[in-house]
Design an enzyme around this catalytic site. Structure first.
Site, PDB file in Angstrom:
ATOM      1  N   LYS A   1     -39.634  16.318  15.274  1.00 43.82           N
ATOM      2  CA  LYS A   1     -38.775  16.687  16.708  1.00 43.82           C
ATOM      3  C   LYS A   1     -38.410  18.116  16.401  1.00 43.82           C
ATOM      4  O   LYS A   1     -36.956  18.148  15.833  1.00 43.82           O
ATOM      5  CB  LYS A   1     -37.910  15.376  17.276  1.00 43.82           C
ATOM      6  CG  LYS A   1     -37.601  15.822  18.938  1.00 43.82           C
ATOM      7  CD  LYS A   1     -36.007  15.168  19.641  1.00 43.82           C
ATOM      8  CE  LYS A   1     -36.040  15.634  20.729  1.00 43.82           C
ATOM      9  NZ  LYS A   1     -34.326  14.833  21.478  1.00 43.82           N
TER      10      LYS A   1
ATOM     11  N   GLU B   1     -36.912  13.596  26.416  1.00 46.81           N
ATOM     12  CA  GLU B   1     -38.161  15.316  26.375  1.00 46.81           C
ATOM     13  C   GLU B   1     -38.550  14.592  24.994  1.00 46.81           C
ATOM     14  O   GLU B   1     -40.099  14.579  24.437  1.00 46.81           O
ATOM     15  CB  GLU B   1     -37.941  16.257  26.626  1.00 46.81           C
ATOM     16  CG  GLU B   1     -37.314  16.818  25.323  1.00 46.81           C
ATOM     17  CD  GLU B   1     -35.562  16.257  25.107  1.00 46.81           C
ATOM     18  OE1 GLU B   1     -35.231  15.373  25.470  1.00 46.81           O
ATOM     19  OE2 GLU B   1     -35.171  16.872  24.021  1.00 46.81           O
TER      20      GLU B   1
ATOM     21  N   ASP C   1     -31.551  20.403  18.449  1.00 48.53           N
ATOM     22  CA  ASP C   1     -32.323  18.937  18.647  1.00 48.53           C
ATOM     23  C   ASP C   1     -33.380  19.547  17.973  1.00 48.53           C
ATOM     24  O   ASP C   1     -34.628  18.796  17.811  1.00 48.53           O
ATOM     25  CB  ASP C   1     -32.717  19.185  20.322  1.00 48.53           C
ATOM     26  CG  ASP C   1     -33.190  18.115  21.020  1.00 48.53           C
ATOM     27  OD1 ASP C   1     -32.587  16.845  19.857  1.00 48.53           O
ATOM     28  OD2 ASP C   1     -33.339  17.768  21.636  1.00 48.53           O
TER      29      ASP C   1
ATOM     30  N   ASP D   1     -34.827  14.251  30.604  1.00 47.79           N
ATOM     31  CA  ASP D   1     -33.811  14.673  29.376  1.00 47.79           C
ATOM     32  C   ASP D   1     -34.520  13.813  28.255  1.00 47.79           C
ATOM     33  O   ASP D   1     -33.887  13.911  27.271  1.00 47.79           O
ATOM     34  CB  ASP D   1     -33.099  14.520  29.895  1.00 47.79           C
ATOM     35  CG  ASP D   1     -31.328  15.248  28.711  1.00 47.79           C
ATOM     36  OD1 ASP D   1     -32.136  15.662  27.774  1.00 47.79           O
ATOM     37  OD2 ASP D   1     -30.198  14.599  28.268  1.00 47.79           O
TER      38      ASP D   1
ATOM     39  N   ASP E   1     -32.614  22.518  24.363  1.00 46.27           N
ATOM     40  CA  ASP E   1     -32.546  20.933  24.792  1.00 46.27           C
ATOM     41  C   ASP E   1     -31.506  21.092  26.390  1.00 46.27           C
ATOM     42  O   ASP E   1     -30.469  20.240  26.134  1.00 46.27           O
ATOM     43  CB  ASP E   1     -32.211  19.442  24.480  1.00 46.27           C
ATOM     44  CG  ASP E   1     -32.384  18.554  24.555  1.00 46.27           C
ATOM     45  OD1 ASP E   1     -33.264  18.222  26.310  1.00 46.27           O
ATOM     46  OD2 ASP E   1     -31.746  17.378  24.977  1.00 46.27           O
TER      47      ASP E   1
ATOM     48  N   LYS F   1     -28.462  18.045  31.489  1.00 49.55           N
ATOM     49  CA  LYS F   1     -27.061  18.345  31.044  1.00 49.55           C
ATOM     50  C   LYS F   1     -25.536  18.064  31.597  1.00 49.55           C
ATOM     51  O   LYS F   1     -26.090  19.263  32.328  1.00 49.55           O
ATOM     52  CB  LYS F   1     -27.591  17.851  29.368  1.00 49.55           C
ATOM     53  CG  LYS F   1     -28.578  17.432  29.212  1.00 49.55           C
ATOM     54  CD  LYS F   1     -28.183  17.539  27.598  1.00 49.55           C
ATOM     55  CE  LYS F   1     -29.689  17.019  26.307  1.00 49.55           C
ATOM     56  NZ  LYS F   1     -29.165  15.654  26.543  1.00 49.55           N
TER      57      LYS F   1
ATOM     58  N   ARG G   1     -38.806  12.043  23.114  1.00 50.72           N
ATOM     59  CA  ARG G   1     -40.281  10.605  23.128  1.00 50.72           C
ATOM     60  C   ARG G   1     -41.388  11.405  23.393  1.00 50.72           C
ATOM     61  O   ARG G   1     -42.601  10.520  23.521  1.00 50.72           O
ATOM     62  CB  ARG G   1     -39.897   9.959  23.815  1.00 50.72           C
ATOM     63  CG  ARG G   1     -39.772  10.549  25.144  1.00 50.72           C
ATOM     64  CD  ARG G   1     -39.062   8.448  25.923  1.00 50.72           C
ATOM     65  NE  ARG G   1     -37.254   8.881  25.310  1.00 50.72           N
ATOM     66  CZ  ARG G   1     -36.568   7.714  25.857  1.00 50.72           C
ATOM     67  NH1 ARG G   1     -36.726   6.876  26.489  1.00 50.72           N
ATOM     68  NH2 ARG G   1     -35.345   7.902  25.514  1.00 50.72           N
TER      69      ARG G   1
HETATM   70  N1  BES Z   1     -31.707  15.104  22.464  1.00 54.64           N
HETATM   71  C1  BES Z   1     -30.965  14.378  23.656  1.00 54.64           C
HETATM   72  C2  BES Z   1     -30.108  12.839  22.169  1.00 54.64           C
HETATM   73  C3  BES Z   1     -29.296  13.337  22.614  1.00 54.64           C
HETATM   74  C4  BES Z   1     -28.241  13.784  23.150  1.00 54.64           C
HETATM   75  C5  BES Z   1     -28.731  13.375  20.496  1.00 54.64           C
HETATM   76  C6  BES Z   1     -26.548  13.455  22.406  1.00 54.64           C
HETATM   77  C7  BES Z   1     -27.619  13.658  20.187  1.00 54.64           C
HETATM   78  C8  BES Z   1     -26.354  14.060  20.988  1.00 54.64           C
HETATM   79  C9  BES Z   1     -31.869  13.692  23.816  1.00 54.64           C
HETATM   80  O1  BES Z   1     -33.140  13.643  24.348  1.00 54.64           O
HETATM   81  C10 BES Z   1     -31.596  12.709  24.566  1.00 54.64           C
HETATM   82  O2  BES Z   1     -31.242  14.047  26.244  1.00 54.64           O
HETATM   83  N2  BES Z   1     -32.054  11.827  25.502  1.00 54.64           N
HETATM   84  C11 BES Z   1     -31.085  11.071  26.737  1.00 54.64           C
HETATM   85  C12 BES Z   1     -31.977   9.343  26.917  1.00 54.64           C
HETATM   86  C13 BES Z   1     -31.469   9.673  28.169  1.00 54.64           C
HETATM   87  C14 BES Z   1     -31.533  10.722  29.340  1.00 54.64           C
HETATM   88  C15 BES Z   1     -33.142   8.142  28.418  1.00 54.64           C
HETATM   89  C16 BES Z   1     -30.081  10.390  26.185  1.00 54.64           C
HETATM   90  O3  BES Z   1     -29.633   9.902  24.904  1.00 54.64           O
HETATM   91  O4  BES Z   1     -28.920  10.477  26.849  1.00 54.64           O
HETATM   92 ZN    ZN Z   2     -33.532  16.340  23.024  1.00 54.22          ZN
HETATM   93 MN    MN Z   3     -32.844  15.427  26.270  1.00 50.98          MN
END
Ligand code: BES
Ligand code: ZN
Ligand code: MN
Length: 499
Positions: A268, A352, A291, A350, A273, A280, A354
């Site tokens: 990825k 994204e 990210d 968010d 992000d 966020k 996947r």
């Molecule tokens: N890059 C983030 C995941 C992440 C968040 C990694 C904090 C490390 C620390 C990912 O793109 C994300 O934002 N995931 C969301 C998914 C949710 C919206 C279903 C998450 O984990 O909050």
């Molecule tokens: Zn992300």
């Molecule tokens: Mn995200």
């Protein structure tokens, strides 16, 4: 830093600093005993006087030890001999390296292979010490106007071997450990670079450089127009809000014969992000420059594989873009068509990772892969589940899961398996499309993996969620270089099984 193996007993070495271990209670390691004997109990006398009690990760630096040609001897406390396991060894070795680095020694000879770590051998001790040496000397100061000078400390580290028999095997171990450490350094540097420098184009340039440095690697970079032709509607939906062009990078390493099916690694590569329209919160948002650590680990692993000349075929695929809010950005509720033909309702922009991975996973099918492993900072939920110690592991094939877990254990870059049961799949059902891109708060790591599983039906696949392990927050903020060791070790093991 240079590393070498030096057969011979410690009392014969002529080194800037010889490092030997002492257990709590005063029991000496084999190397320490040899020194003590030559020095007519000079070491055991010091221990008897209470100046070194062998407590875990303590050190005592001695100069001019009688009858010893080396300039210095460093006594290293190992703790209780009955509790001497991975963690105790690693803590002690880091303490030793820090102590040696603060001396004026030009080189150091470490006697670590004779230390009895439960369930581990000399090769393990060498690998872990090399990784620790790189870790303790790593600095990321290229963006400070004045670089912090870090010239102190020995430039050469030797591994003293009392028993010279294993010399040749350990030489290979050492070379592989150095290649892994170099791969981790590349991954850390890329991770630590800020989003305004490490853009998708920057990652593409890095991949092209890797292809120039190593003849065995061929890099290609696809542009947005190419992705449009391939039908990557899911990936392209993520980059819509950004002014930086998205890239799809492929790096093909050929170390095996042409017919051998490749192992594909997909990383990825979200270079920043923001969350997109599902923005966020502000706190710690800077950490979302990390990210792209999955992508960085793929670059680092490919570099390591090329440096080790592994007789295998490995393909690295990196989908990379930014996730930004803007007037052109994807909105919650938008429905897109992935390269696989499956449609996706984007309920949260968010989620994204996947969305870019699913198209890269479909694209991976073109390489007729033996195995596909994707690596992603995918979910905050994974950090809640496993903390910062283990990466999350999922697989659609149990043998692959076990091999990856074993590789991680072997090199102390561990993962923990989570379920990919079909029972979770209904959480991704959508009223309007084939699926939605989120499954709710409960089991967020698992539903993210289940989403990816819908695109990996044609091959053996595993997914590593490295959200908790790719970087550290707080005072020690910085990329860790994980899971380059796990991936490199897995590939080393696969290469060994082939031959
Ligand atoms: N890059 C983030 C995941 C992440 C968040 C990694 C904090 C490390 C620390 C990912 O793109 C994300 O934002 N995931 C969301 C998914 C949710 C919206 C279903 C998450 O984990 O909050
Ligand atoms: Zn992300
Ligand atoms: Mn995200």
């Amino acid at each position: 830093m240079e590393f070498s193996i030096k057969p011979g007993s410690p009392e014969k070495q002529r080194s800037g600093c010889v490092v030997v271990g002492v257990f709590e209670g005063g029991k000496l390691s084999a190397a320490a005993q040899a020194l003590d004997k030559a020095a007519k109990h000079y070491l055991s006398d010091i221990i008897a006087h209470g100046d070194m009690n062998g407590k875990a990760a303590t050190t005592l630096l001695l100069h001019n030890v009688p009858n010893i040609p080396s300039e210095r001897v460093l006594l290293l406390g190992l703790g209780k001999s009955t509790e001497f396991k991975d963690k105790q060894f690693l803590d002690a070795v880091r303490a030793a390296l820090r102590a040696v680095q603060s001396t004026g020694a030009k080189d150091a000879t470490l006697y670590v292979t004779d230390l009895p770590v439960t369930g581990r051998d000399a090769a393990w001790c060498i690998t872990q010490t090399v990784l620790a040496a790189f870790e303790t000397t790593y600095r990321f100061d290229r963006l400070k106007s004045k670089a912090e000078k870090n010239t102190k400390g020995p430039q050469k580290i030797h591994f003293g071997l009392i028993d010279g028999k294993q010399n040749t095997i350990l030489k290979t171990t050492l070379e592989q450990a150095v290649a892994i450490a170099h791969g981790m350094k590349l991954a850390k540097d890329l991770g630590n670079l800020p989003g305004n420098i490490c853009t998708p184009s920057y990652l593409a340039a890095q991949a092209l450089t890797l292809g120039k440095t190593h003849k065995s690697i061929k890099t290609k970079v696809l542009e947005e127009k190419d992705m449009l032709k391939l039908g990557m509607g899911s990936f392209l939906s993520v980059t819509r809000g950004s002014d930086e062009p998205a890239k799809l990078i492929t790096m093909e390493y050929q170390g095996g014969n042409k017919k051998q099916k490749p192992i594909v690694l997909i990383g990825k590569g979200i270079t920043f992000d923001t969350g997109g329209i599902s923005l966020k919160p502000g706190a710690e948002m800077d950490e979302m420059k990390y990210d792209m650590c999955g992508a960085a680990s793929v670059l680092g692993t490919l570099q390591a594989v090329a440096e080790m000349n592994l007789p295998l075929n490995v393909v690295g695929i990196i989908p990379t873009c930014e996730n930004m809010p803007s007037g052109t950005a994807t909105k919650p509720g938008d429905i897109v068509t992935s390269m696989s033909g499956q449609t996706i309702e984007i309920l949260n922009t968010d989620a994204e990772g996947r969305l870019i991975l699913c198209d890269a996973l479909t694209y991976a099918g073109k390489f007729d892969p033996d195995t596909v492993v994707d690596i992603a900072t995918l979910t905050g939920a994974c950090v809640i589940a496993l903390g910062h110690i283990a990466s999350g592991l999922f697989s659609n094939q149990e043998t692959l899961a076990q091999e990856l877990l074993a590789a991680g254990n072997q090199v102390h870059d561990r993962a923990w398996q989570l379920p990919l049961w079909e029972d979770y799949q209904p959480l991704l059902d959508s009223n309007f499309a084939d699926m939605q891109n989120i499954g709710g708060r409960a089991g967020g790591t698992i539903t993210a993996a289940c989403f990816l599983a819908r695109f990996t039906k044609d091959y053996r696949w595993a997914h590593l969620d490295i959200a908790g392990t790719a970087w550290k927050s707080g005072k020690e903020k910085g990329a860790t270089g994980r899971p380059v060791p796990l991936l490199a070790q897995y590939l080393i093991n696969r290469a060994a099984a082939n031959n």
